[in-house]
Design a protein around this motif. Structure first.
Motif, PDB file in Angstrom:
ATOM      1  N   SER A 283      23.483  19.216  14.485  1.00  0.00           N
ATOM      2  CA  SER A 283      23.886  20.115  15.578  1.00  0.00           C
ATOM      3  C   SER A 283      24.413  21.440  15.037  1.00  0.00           C
ATOM      4  O   SER A 283      24.248  22.491  15.653  1.00  0.00           O
TER       5      SER A 283
ATOM      6  N   GLY B  20      14.752   7.601  16.368  1.00  0.00           N
ATOM      7  CA  GLY B  20      15.236   8.757  17.102  1.00  0.00           C
ATOM      8  C   GLY B  20      14.361   9.944  16.767  1.00  0.00           C
ATOM      9  O   GLY B  20      13.591   9.924  15.809  1.00  0.00           O
TER      10      GLY B  20
ATOM     11  N   ARG C   9      22.445  12.013  14.607  1.00  0.00           N
ATOM     12  CA  ARG C   9      21.658  13.239  14.787  1.00  0.00           C
ATOM     13  C   ARG C   9      22.556  14.437  15.101  1.00  0.00           C
ATOM     14  O   ARG C   9      22.383  15.526  14.550  1.00  0.00           O
ATOM     15  N   ARG C  10      23.534  14.215  15.981  1.00  0.00           N
ATOM     16  CA  ARG C  10      24.426  15.312  16.370  1.00  0.00           C
ATOM     17  C   ARG C  10      25.315  15.727  15.207  1.00  0.00           C
ATOM     18  O   ARG C  10      25.505  16.925  14.948  1.00  0.00           O
TER      19      ARG C  10
ATOM     20  N   GLU D 138      21.747   2.273  19.416  1.00  0.00           N
ATOM     21  CA  GLU D 138      21.417   3.249  20.462  1.00  0.00           C
ATOM     22  C   GLU D 138      22.392   4.416  20.387  1.00  0.00           C
ATOM     23  O   GLU D 138      21.999   5.578  20.478  1.00  0.00           O
ATOM     24  N   ARG D 139      23.663   4.109  20.233  1.00  0.00           N
ATOM     25  CA  ARG D 139      24.668   5.167  20.130  1.00  0.00           C
ATOM     26  C   ARG D 139      24.585   5.870  18.773  1.00  0.00           C
ATOM     27  O   ARG D 139      24.848   7.067  18.668  1.00  0.00           O
ATOM     28  N   SER D 140      24.232   5.120  17.738  1.00  0.00           N
ATOM     29  CA  SER D 140      24.183   5.697  16.396  1.00  0.00           C
ATOM     30  C   SER D 140      23.113   6.772  16.278  1.00  0.00           C
ATOM     31  O   SER D 140      23.296   7.765  15.574  1.00  0.00           O
ATOM     32  N   VAL D 141      21.976   6.581  16.934  1.00  0.00           N
ATOM     33  CA  VAL D 141      20.902   7.567  16.859  1.00  0.00           C
ATOM     34  C   VAL D 141      21.405   8.926  17.319  1.00  0.00           C
ATOM     35  O   VAL D 141      21.264   9.938  16.621  1.00  0.00           O
ATOM     36  N   GLU D 142      22.015   8.957  18.489  1.00  0.00           N
ATOM     37  CA  GLU D 142      22.534  10.219  19.022  1.00  0.00           C
ATOM     38  C   GLU D 142      23.683  10.747  18.172  1.00  0.00           C
ATOM     39  O   GLU D 142      23.769  11.945  17.891  1.00  0.00           O
ATOM     40  N   PHE D 143      24.548   9.841  17.727  1.00  0.00           N
ATOM     41  CA  PHE D 143      25.745  10.224  16.980  1.00  0.00           C
ATOM     42  C   PHE D 143      25.382  10.830  15.617  1.00  0.00           C
ATOM     43  O   PHE D 143      25.853  11.912  15.254  1.00  0.00           O
TER      44      PHE D 143
ATOM     45  N   THR E 115      14.212  14.239  16.152  1.00  0.00           N
ATOM     46  CA  THR E 115      14.975  15.466  15.929  1.00  0.00           C
ATOM     47  C   THR E 115      14.025  16.569  15.510  1.00  0.00           C
ATOM     48  O   THR E 115      13.060  16.332  14.783  1.00  0.00           O
TER      49      THR E 115
END
Length: 501
Positions: free
Chosen positions: A277, A158, A272-273, A265-270, A160
């Motif tokens: 965030s 991912g 990172r956020r 795939e979901r973990s990368v966004e999760f 960032t």
């Protein structure tokens, strides 16, 4: 197109109020043919209901616009030649995907430009419609998967962007997710390359204490060396070596099938956020890494009961693999070696000699004849110098005047720079000799010793600093015209007079 609300007004006006087609068309600003067509369609459906037909057809007729027969219409711009060109472009796209060049595929707008350049007059919507028809896009069905503990772990990268010490820096985040329990692990990396890929796995296996049976990857360049046909991939040597050492198997997702590793795939966004965030400004990379680790601890808190179940089902872990890269380097006239466009200092007596360079993900070490002589934090910028002033001792003792404007002085520890400016700016040679004390004492001890000398009013010089650091009960050499020195002399003179009496 007649609006839904107007349909009921047409029906009500005609069948209830008894108005004619002409009157309805005029009052509602509609075409007579439209009104007539709708009434005819509704009337036919009503007759069917009276004869015992399906009432739902009548309701459908009341809620649908009039239908028109377009089956006899012919294509005007989208001729057979145009359809053939579009089909050829789509076929070439499939071939590009098969060999891993999906990013070179033509989009609908590119195909439209290609058709126009061939001399055909056609609109973009017409081309886009036929692209959609010819691709025969269908909604894909998915099969729910169930994974055993310790069986499958998914990996992905991912990106960032964080601000480190006031400078925005782009990081690659290596993310691992256990498919059975969604236990997550991630680390921040400066780049996405083979060494970082290997190092991330070493850290993950160390974190789990065991090794998953199977690792799942997409078609990333650090894992896939070559595509053979549409579905077969050949793994990189690094992945084969890593797999052989730890004993895990691996498989790759199909092209453009991120859902085949949907957990990560979901973990990368999760991850990172959740981690960044709310906070993206950090004083150092270490601070950002600590923030990520604490976030992972919190996210994995509710999965503690599954950790042991995962570990027990996993493969035993071998001693840590290594991601270090070894190479030979020639020390240049600036007493530095070069690794990936960046320079790192070594002791100045090694100029012109060949040394061994050990490149870790976060550190550069230099050896000469098996002995480590230099260690630096690795730089990921371009064309930078990372210098240690202690490496230039012999040169600076011969050329003390070179110290004032040297890059190694500017890169020196902030505390040492203050000591230089306050006490040694006019005596660079003694400052270089003072730095020799750092081989035995820490910078903090050196600063403390100097603070004691300042508090006592003693001269800040090498011998006095050595006395304080060595805790020797030796009389300090005091500066001229010092009040304490004069008081001591007066007191000593008094003792001498009393003794004489």
């Amino acid at each position: 197109m007649i609006k839904l609300a107007e349909k009921f007004d047409v029906l009500h006006s005609h069948f209830v109020e008894g108005k004619g087609i002409k009157t309805i068309a005029r009052e509602m600003s509609l075409s007579r043919n439209t009104v007539r067509s709708y009434l005819r369609e509704y009337g036919a459906q009503k007759e069917e209901v009276i004869k015992g037909g399906d009432k739902s057809e009548l309701l459908l007729a009341m809620n649908s616009a009039p239908t028109y027969d377009s089956s006899k219409r012919g294509r005007t711009a989208a001729t057979d030649e145009v359809i053939e060109i579009i089909s050829t472009c789509l076929m070439e796209n499939e071939n590009k995907r098969a060999i891993g060049n999906a990013k070179l595929c033509m989009k609908a707008t590119d195909i439209y430009e290609h058709v126009v350049n061939k001399g055909f007059h056609i609109s973009y919507p017409s081309v886009a419609n036929y692209v959609r028809i010819l691709k025969d896009i269908k909604q894909e069905a998915f099969i729910k998967q169930e994974y055993a503990y310790g069986e499958v772990c998914e990996f992905d990268w991912g990106e960032t962007k964080l601000t480190i010490s006031g400078k925005q820096t782009t990081f690659r985040m290596a993310v691992f997710t256990m498919a059975a329990t969604n236990i997550r692990y991630a680390i921040l990396c400066r780049q996405e390359d083979t060494q970082t890929f290997v190092d991330a796995h070493i850290r993950f296996f160390r974190f789990m204490g065991r090794v998953p049976h199977t690792m799942v990857y997409d078609n990333m360049r650090v894992a896939v060396a070559k595509f053979v046909g549409k579905n077969e991939k050949i793994a990189t040597i690094a992945l084969k070596q890593l797999s052989t050492y730890y004993g895990f198997g691996f498989r790759f997702c199909n092209i453009r099938k991120g859902n085949e590793k949907g957990h990560v795939e979901r973990s990368v966004e999760f991850v990172r956020r959740k981690a960044f965030s709310g906070m993206s400004l950090f004083g150092s990379i270490e601070d950002a890494g600590a923030r990520l680790f604490s976030t992972l601890e919190r996210l994995n808190e509710d999965k503690k009961e599954y950790f042991e179940a995962e570990r027990e089902a996993m493969l035993p872990k071998m001693p840590d693999y290594t991601s270090v890269i070894r190479q030979q380097g020639l020390v240049d006239k600036y007493s530095t070696i070069t690794y990936k466009q960046n320079r790192y200092s070594v002791p100045d007596y090694l100029v012109g000699k060949e040394v061994e360079v050990l490149a870790f993900v976060d550190e550069i070490r230099v050896r000469f004849r098996g002995k480590e002589l230099a260690r630096h934090k690795r730089s990921y910028e371009n064309h930078t110098f990372t210098l240690n002033i202690e490496h230039y001792r012999e040169t600076l003792l011969r050329k003390p005047g070179a110290l004032r404007n040297s890059l190694c002085l500017k890169q020196m520890n902030e505390g040492l720079q203050i000591i230089w400016k306050r006490f040694f700016a006019d005596n660079p040679k003694e400052f270089i000799q003072t730095l020799d004390l750092l081989s035995e004492y820490s910078i903090y001890q050196l600063e403390t010793a100097i603070d004691k000398l300042v508090a006592s009013g003693a001269r800040i010089q090498l011998d006095n600093i050595k006395m304080v650091l060595g805790n020797k009960p030796t009389v300090y050499e005091f500066a001229e015209n010092n009040e304490i020195e004069r008081a001591c002399e007066a007191q000593l003179s008094g003792y001498m007079r009393e003794a004489a009496v």
